[in-house]
Design a protein around this motif. Structure first.
Motif, PDB file in Angstrom:
ATOM      1  N   ALA A  97      34.851  39.055  48.118  1.00  0.00           N
ATOM      2  CA  ALA A  97      35.612  40.297  47.960  1.00  0.00           C
ATOM      3  C   ALA A  97      36.721  40.338  49.003  1.00  0.00           C
ATOM      4  O   ALA A  97      36.463  40.230  50.191  1.00  0.00           O
ATOM      5  CB  ALA A  97      34.699  41.505  48.110  1.00  0.00           C
ATOM      6  N   VAL A  98      37.973  40.486  48.545  1.00  0.00           N
ATOM      7  CA  VAL A  98      39.124  40.554  49.437  1.00  0.00           C
ATOM      8  C   VAL A  98      39.868  41.852  49.182  1.00  0.00           C
ATOM      9  O   VAL A  98      39.797  42.412  48.093  1.00  0.00           O
ATOM     10  CB  VAL A  98      40.070  39.346  49.244  1.00  0.00           C
ATOM     11  CG1 VAL A  98      39.377  38.050  49.606  1.00  0.00           C
ATOM     12  CG2 VAL A  98      40.593  39.297  47.818  1.00  0.00           C
ATOM     13  N   GLY A  99      40.581  42.328  50.219  1.00  0.00           N
ATOM     14  CA  GLY A  99      41.322  43.587  50.122  1.00  0.00           C
ATOM     15  C   GLY A  99      42.794  43.402  50.418  1.00  0.00           C
ATOM     16  O   GLY A  99      43.320  42.292  50.496  1.00  0.00           O
ATOM     17  N   LYS A 100      43.513  44.521  50.644  1.00  0.00           N
ATOM     18  CA  LYS A 100      44.943  44.484  50.931  1.00  0.00           C
ATOM     19  C   LYS A 100      45.228  43.966  52.323  1.00  0.00           C
ATOM     20  O   LYS A 100      46.307  43.448  52.596  1.00  0.00           O
ATOM     21  CB  LYS A 100      45.550  45.886  50.769  1.00  0.00           C
ATOM     22  CG  LYS A 100      45.581  46.378  49.339  1.00  0.00           C
ATOM     23  CD  LYS A 100      46.286  47.721  49.257  1.00  0.00           C
ATOM     24  CE  LYS A 100      46.364  48.203  47.815  1.00  0.00           C
ATOM     25  NZ  LYS A 100      47.049  49.527  47.730  1.00  0.00           N
ATOM     26  N   GLN A 135      41.276  37.380  55.145  1.00  0.00           N
ATOM     27  CA  GLN A 135      41.460  35.937  55.299  1.00  0.00           C
ATOM     28  C   GLN A 135      40.282  35.316  56.045  1.00  0.00           C
ATOM     29  O   GLN A 135      39.803  34.247  55.699  1.00  0.00           O
ATOM     30  CB  GLN A 135      42.766  35.674  56.065  1.00  0.00           C
ATOM     31  CG  GLN A 135      43.179  34.214  56.100  1.00  0.00           C
ATOM     32  CD  GLN A 135      44.007  33.833  54.877  1.00  0.00           C
ATOM     33  OE1 GLN A 135      43.951  34.529  53.879  1.00  0.00           O
ATOM     34  NE2 GLN A 135      44.715  32.744  54.936  1.00  0.00           N
ATOM     35  N   SER A 136      39.806  35.993  57.121  1.00  0.00           N
ATOM     36  CA  SER A 136      38.676  35.458  57.878  1.00  0.00           C
ATOM     37  C   SER A 136      37.407  35.429  57.025  1.00  0.00           C
ATOM     38  O   SER A 136      36.611  34.501  57.107  1.00  0.00           O
ATOM     39  CB  SER A 136      38.459  36.307  59.136  1.00  0.00           C
ATOM     40  OG  SER A 136      38.129  37.633  58.783  1.00  0.00           O
ATOM     41  N   THR A 137      37.207  36.446  56.172  1.00  0.00           N
ATOM     42  CA  THR A 137      36.041  36.454  55.269  1.00  0.00           C
ATOM     43  C   THR A 137      36.123  35.291  54.279  1.00  0.00           C
ATOM     44  O   THR A 137      35.137  34.591  54.016  1.00  0.00           O
ATOM     45  CB  THR A 137      35.992  37.791  54.521  1.00  0.00           C
ATOM     46  OG1 THR A 137      35.924  38.861  55.467  1.00  0.00           O
ATOM     47  CG2 THR A 137      34.784  37.855  53.612  1.00  0.00           C
ATOM     48  N   LEU A 141      47.073  38.047  45.684  1.00  0.00           N
ATOM     49  CA  LEU A 141      46.012  37.153  45.201  1.00  0.00           C
ATOM     50  C   LEU A 141      46.476  35.703  45.201  1.00  0.00           C
ATOM     51  O   LEU A 141      45.687  34.784  45.438  1.00  0.00           O
ATOM     52  CB  LEU A 141      45.583  37.578  43.805  1.00  0.00           C
ATOM     53  CG  LEU A 141      44.878  38.942  43.711  1.00  0.00           C
ATOM     54  CD1 LEU A 141      44.535  39.273  42.272  1.00  0.00           C
ATOM     55  CD2 LEU A 141      43.614  38.965  44.565  1.00  0.00           C
ATOM     56  N   ASP A 142      47.779  35.478  44.905  1.00  0.00           N
ATOM     57  CA  ASP A 142      48.302  34.101  44.973  1.00  0.00           C
ATOM     58  C   ASP A 142      48.200  33.548  46.379  1.00  0.00           C
ATOM     59  O   ASP A 142      47.926  32.358  46.582  1.00  0.00           O
ATOM     60  CB  ASP A 142      49.756  34.084  44.495  1.00  0.00           C
ATOM     61  CG  ASP A 142      49.868  34.348  43.002  1.00  0.00           C
ATOM     62  OD1 ASP A 142      48.837  34.201  42.298  1.00  0.00           O
ATOM     63  OD2 ASP A 142      50.953  34.714  42.537  1.00  0.00           O
ATOM     64  N   LYS A 143      48.417  34.408  47.394  1.00  0.00           N
ATOM     65  CA  LYS A 143      48.285  33.947  48.787  1.00  0.00           C
ATOM     66  C   LYS A 143      46.837  33.559  49.089  1.00  0.00           C
ATOM     67  O   LYS A 143      46.574  32.543  49.747  1.00  0.00           O
ATOM     68  CB  LYS A 143      48.760  35.041  49.750  1.00  0.00           C
ATOM     69  CG  LYS A 143      50.251  35.325  49.686  1.00  0.00           C
ATOM     70  CD  LYS A 143      50.647  36.406  50.672  1.00  0.00           C
ATOM     71  CE  LYS A 143      52.135  36.702  50.594  1.00  0.00           C
ATOM     72  NZ  LYS A 143      52.518  37.771  51.537  1.00  0.00           N
ATOM     73  N   TYR A 144      45.866  34.382  48.612  1.00  0.00           N
ATOM     74  CA  TYR A 144      44.462  34.032  48.828  1.00  0.00           C
ATOM     75  C   TYR A 144      44.120  32.719  48.117  1.00  0.00           C
ATOM     76  O   TYR A 144      43.407  31.864  48.653  1.00  0.00           O
ATOM     77  CB  TYR A 144      43.564  35.153  48.315  1.00  0.00           C
ATOM     78  CG  TYR A 144      43.548  36.385  49.172  1.00  0.00           C
ATOM     79  CD1 TYR A 144      43.208  36.309  50.525  1.00  0.00           C
ATOM     80  CD2 TYR A 144      43.869  37.645  48.664  1.00  0.00           C
ATOM     81  CE1 TYR A 144      43.187  37.438  51.320  1.00  0.00           C
ATOM     82  CE2 TYR A 144      43.859  38.781  49.467  1.00  0.00           C
ATOM     83  CZ  TYR A 144      43.510  38.665  50.792  1.00  0.00           C
ATOM     84  OH  TYR A 144      43.481  39.781  51.578  1.00  0.00           O
ATOM     85  N   LYS A 145      44.648  32.558  46.907  1.00  0.00           N
ATOM     86  CA  LYS A 145      44.382  31.338  46.162  1.00  0.00           C
ATOM     87  C   LYS A 145      44.989  30.129  46.870  1.00  0.00           C
ATOM     88  O   LYS A 145      44.400  29.045  46.895  1.00  0.00           O
ATOM     89  CB  LYS A 145      44.943  31.489  44.750  1.00  0.00           C
ATOM     90  CG  LYS A 145      44.487  30.392  43.793  1.00  0.00           C
ATOM     91  CD  LYS A 145      44.912  30.709  42.379  1.00  0.00           C
ATOM     92  CE  LYS A 145      44.415  29.646  41.405  1.00  0.00           C
ATOM     93  NZ  LYS A 145      44.828  29.937  40.014  1.00  0.00           N
ATOM     94  N   LYS A 158      35.152  39.046  61.289  1.00  0.00           N
ATOM     95  CA  LYS A 158      35.918  38.157  62.167  1.00  0.00           C
ATOM     96  C   LYS A 158      35.384  36.723  62.120  1.00  0.00           C
ATOM     97  O   LYS A 158      35.256  36.037  63.117  1.00  0.00           O
ATOM     98  CB  LYS A 158      35.910  38.695  63.601  1.00  0.00           C
ATOM     99  CG  LYS A 158      37.157  38.327  64.393  1.00  0.00           C
ATOM    100  CD  LYS A 158      37.200  39.042  65.707  1.00  0.00           C
ATOM    101  CE  LYS A 158      38.482  38.742  66.452  1.00  0.00           C
ATOM    102  NZ  LYS A 158      38.548  39.444  67.741  1.00  0.00           N
ATOM    103  N   GLY A 159      35.023  36.263  60.923  1.00  0.00           N
ATOM    104  CA  GLY A 159      34.569  34.895  60.740  1.00  0.00           C
ATOM    105  C   GLY A 159      33.138  34.648  61.165  1.00  0.00           C
ATOM    106  O   GLY A 159      32.739  33.501  61.360  1.00  0.00           O
ATOM    107  N   ASN A 160      32.318  35.691  61.335  1.00  0.00           N
ATOM    108  CA  ASN A 160      30.923  35.522  61.740  1.00  0.00           C
ATOM    109  C   ASN A 160      30.022  36.324  60.800  1.00  0.00           C
ATOM    110  O   ASN A 160      30.352  37.456  60.410  1.00  0.00           O
ATOM    111  CB  ASN A 160      30.702  36.007  63.177  1.00  0.00           C
ATOM    112  CG  ASN A 160      31.441  35.166  64.186  1.00  0.00           C
ATOM    113  OD1 ASN A 160      30.963  34.145  64.628  1.00  0.00           O
ATOM    114  ND2 ASN A 160      32.646  35.591  64.531  1.00  0.00           N
TER     115      ASN A 160
END
Length: 856
Positions: free
Chosen positions: A21-24, A30-32, A89-93, A169-171
């Protein structure tokens, strides 16, 4: 016993997918996503995003609800939002592709992000999900709880079959296991994962679970003294009390264990019919801690070592019955162990007390006296504390009364808030009505402007017809004698007026002759006397007399009379001198202001349009031939070499009337094509006008002036070439004038603008604004008290027709139109791109300005 098995750490299910799950917030999401990529275990990554369409849309600095706008406006704005979402979403992809993995992209539109995630999990039977559990700023190494309301909502209401990992934060901070059988899931803290950093010597994070009847958290500490204290307190009760929760003897045992890949929780289910299964609720404990506590408590009794094995590996009910282990026997065993341990501990403590008593006896006598003093002091302090406590109680009573009053005020405030909310709703309705009226007014204004343009065309046609009639009248009058248009003076009168051409009365001199100031027939005049060796002969003298005697214009010098015997022409006297003298500040005269210079340029343009309509080309335009009266009104003079264009003679390009003649005049102001071809046209005056306009703007000499201005335009350094003695030039107007002058000075004649249709349309609005700035309003003491919002940011003058642009600022309508017509699409105030070029009249401000101007 059959148990549902979950995938343990290290297993990979090929058909499984991991949804992220990603948000704005690109930074936190990005860390998730990166954590999921690194811990996917070979599973396919699917990006999940919940898109929230906006409920309010910003228009002209105000946000409007979507039900207040047109459907196409709402659809357009939502489509723009979806495009922004697709780019995100293109950036996440792209992030997944950079990590070497391709990813699917899913999104759902819903008003609530957390509800959208729960709905997506249910509809698509999602088995694994990774999402953020807290904002990055809340992260700490000891974090074991969720800080995000969305994460808590998803953890509680998501489908039980979905396993959810919460990161920050990546943890990894928390894992909610999924159940393949669809049963309700328990909530647990994270176990130590292989990639979790832990300090040396720290114990793994303990598992926790919610007890479904009491919601109590069970905790056991390992030290033996706590165990003994608990056993002692519960001696004979048959219950073991831990952290305020009573546990029956059967509740201290666990009936089964199931490994879980994500939580590490140890649970055991009781067998049917077992006497030990007296607690129906699930009890979750740390098996390692209980094992340590029991081991340490029983290690002192070698005769009951088998008890440890019974606790760790409880026997079936049949075995327990064979041993005769019933509840009463078990309680007696626990009580005996506690009493034996207590006795041993009491003996040890008694030995220590005796040793200490021997040492303390020596010091006791010396402390008696000190203790008495301390007792007295302590008694005094207690009295003070009691008094202070009494005062505190009184203050508490007062505070309670005040709180009652505050509660009443709060109730009143809530009622007022309700009333204000109702008023706000009414105001929103009123604003909507006003907007509708404003749109109607804009449409009406556009119709008025269209009608005005049509009237302007009709007015131009009428003026053209009037000029044609004047030309016919001039042709008819040319057949008659010219003596009726001016007065003939004798040479003795001229000598008497100039005191025999006294040098002290000479006010000018040139190649044509000298000009004297004099009085003739009680009138102050300027007398121009041609020399015998003058460049202007009898023909030029007669031509100037004929032209000036037949033409009348506010910006033409007035002919008083002439003396044909001595080639003397008598004009009205203009005390302001020539424009050349004023530009050079001759005799310490003050420099001309930029408003005056713009007005002079407009007046020169007006008189040239008049002359050209009469088929007359001046041919010798320069600042020396432009005279100023006491009010600095410009009047054109010196028509000695002017030419009347013939309708039968056409120029070489066959586009305009011309006159072929030898080039005469001042070189730097002469048309380059006239110099090369000998064809004098109205566009020749346009070139000279452009040079004069550049001189008014810069105050510099005419020679090489066009090259200097062009260099400044190329280097975007226009401000440095404007004449600073004229005051603070409004940059927008100055830039328009410079570009207009350079257009007039184009070396190619056909590229120069038409004075009537192009140049005058730029100068006349500026002339009007400059006339306003020089009025009594600006010249009075009220100038320093002008409200700043009355001033146009471009013209720096009081606005006559204020309009609101898309940037929210108010400008003079003519100024902003000029700004937009020049090709700009940015705000003059913020330099940001304007959303549109619509101009909305500011009627309220206009009324305020008019009311302010009418005040005495």
């Amino acid at each position: 016993m059959n148990q549902t098995r979950y995938p343990v750490m290290g297993e990979i299910v090929e058909e499984d997918k991991v949804f992220v799950a990603v948000g704005k917030n690109m930074k936190e999401s990005q860390s998730t996503l990166l954590w999921a990529l690194h811990n996917s275990g070979g599973r396919k990554i699917c990006i999940l995003h919940v898109h929230q369409p906006a409920e309010k849309i910003p228009i002209m600095g105000t946000k409007f609800k979507i039900n207040q706008l047109e459907a196409h406006q709402v659809a357009a704005y939502h489509e723009m939002e979806r495009q922004d979402m697709q780019r995100l979403l293109d950036k996440y992809k792209q992030t997944c592709l950079q990590a070497g993995l391709s990813a699917e992209v899913h999104y759902i539109e819903m008003d609530s992000v957390e509800k959208g995630i729960v709905e997506f999990i249910l509809q698509h039977s999602v088995k694994r999900l990774v999402m953020g559990g807290a904002a990055d700023k809340h992260y700490s190494r000891k974090m074991v709880e969720l800080k995000s309301k969305k994460a808590i909502y998803v953890r509680l209401l998501a489908a039980p079959s979905c396993q959810i990992q919460f990161t920050c934060k990546g943890n990894l901070i928390l894992t909610r296991p999924g159940r393949l059988d669809g049963a309700g899931s328990s909530i647990s803290s994270p176990s130590v994962s292989p990639n979790t950093n832990s300090n040396s010597g720290e114990r793994p994070l303990r598992s926790r679970s919610v007890i479904e009847g009491h919601n109590a958290l069970l905790q056991l500490n390992s030290p033996t003294q706590d165990y003994r204290r608990v056993m002692s307190e519960n001696r004979g009760t048959g219950l073991l009390r831990t952290s305020g929760v009573e546990l029956s003897p059967a509740a201290r045992l666990f009936t089964g264990r199931a490994d879980d890949e994500w939580s590490g929780v140890s649970q055991r289910s009781p067998s049917t019919g077992s006497r030990l299964s007296t607690c129906s609720s699930e009890i979750v404990d740390d098996s390692g801690l209980i094992q340590d506590a029991i081991s340490e408590a029983i290690s002192d009794y070698g005769s009951v070592t088998r008890f440890k094995d019974d606790v760790q590996n409880p026997s079936p009910p049949s075995v327990l019955q064979e041993r005769g282990m019933n509840d009463e026997l078990y309680d007696q065993l626990i009580q005996a162990m506690a009493e034996a341990d207590s006795s041993k501990q009491d003996a040890f403590e008694e030995s220590l007390r005796r040793r200490k008593a021997e040492k303390d006896a020596i010091e006791a006598k010396r402390r008696v006296k000190a203790s008495e003093n301390l007792y007295t002091e302590e008694l005094r302090r207690r009295l003070e504390i009691e008094e202070s406590l009494k005062k505190t109680n009184e203050e508490h009573g007062n505070i309670k009364k005040e709180l009652d009053g505050v509660s009443e005020e709060l109730r009143t405030a809530l009622e007022q808030i309700s009333v204000l909310e109702s008023q706000i709703a009414d105001s929103d309705h009123t604003v909507h009505d006003l907007e509708q009226k404003m749109f109607s007014a804009v449409e009406l204004l556009q119709n008025y402007k269209k009608e005005r343009d049509e009237l302007q065309v009709e007015c131009d046609n009428a003026l053209r017809l009037l000029e044609e009639m004047r030309e016919k009248q001039a042709e008819e009058a040319s057949c008659s004698s010219t003596s009726q248009f001016y007065t003939e003076f004798s040479f003795p009168e001229v000598k008497e007026a100039t005191r025999d051409f006294d040098s002290s009365l000479k006010i000018g001199e040139g190649g044509y002759g000298s000009i004297y100031r004099g009085f003739i027939r009680h009138t102050e005049v300027a007398i121009k006397m041609l020399h015998s060796h003058s460049l202007q002969g009898p023909t030029e003298f007669q031509q100037e007399v004929n032209v000036l005697s037949k033409l009348r214009h506010p910006n033409l010098v007035t002919l008083i009379g002439a003396c044909t015997d001595a080639w003397v022409i008598i004009y009205e006297y203009l005390s302001g001198g020539s424009l050349e003298d004023r530009l050079n500040c001759k005799d310490n005269t003050p420099p001309l202001s930029w408003q005056t210079r713009i007005r002079i340029a407009a007046e020169l343009c007006s008189v040239l349009i008049f002359l050209h309509s009469c088929s007359i080309v001046h041919g010798d335009l320069k600042p020396a031939n432009l005279l100023l009266d006491k009010n600095l009104v410009a009047k054109l003079s010196d028509f000695g070499i002017c030419r009347v264009l013939s309708q039968n003679e056409l120029s070489s390009n066959n586009t305009s009337f011309c006159c072929r003649t030898d080039p005469k005049g001042t070189f730097v102001y002469m048309d380059p094509e006239f110099l090369s071809t000998g064809e004098l046209t109205s566009k020749s005056d346009t070139y000279s006008f452009g040079i004069i306009l550049l001189r008014l703007l810069t105050g510099r000499p005419a020679l090489g002036l066009t090259k200097e201005v062009q260099r400044a335009l190329n280097e975007e350094n226009l401000k440095n070439i404007l004449d600073p003695t004229a005051g603070d030039w409004p940059f927008v107007q100055a830039q328009q004038l410079v570009l207009l002058a350079m257009h007039c000075c184009d070396p190619v004649r056909k590229n120069r603008p038409d004075l009537a249709s192009e140049v005058s349309r730029v100068l006349e609005p500026m002339r009007f604004s400059c006339g306003l700035s020089s009025s009594s309003v600006f010249g009075s003491e009220r100038h320093c008290h002008i409200p700043h919002y009355f001033i146009c940011p471009i013209f720096q003058e009081i606005m006559q027709d204020p309009v609101v642009a898309a940037d929210g600022f108010t400008y003079e309508a003519e100024a902003l139109k000029g700004w937009l017509d020049s090709g700009r699409n940015t705000s003059p105030m913020t330099n940001l791109e304007l959303a549109n070029s619509n101009l909305v009249p500011n009627h309220a401000l206009r009324s305020a300005i008019q009311e302010w101007l009418q005040k005495p």
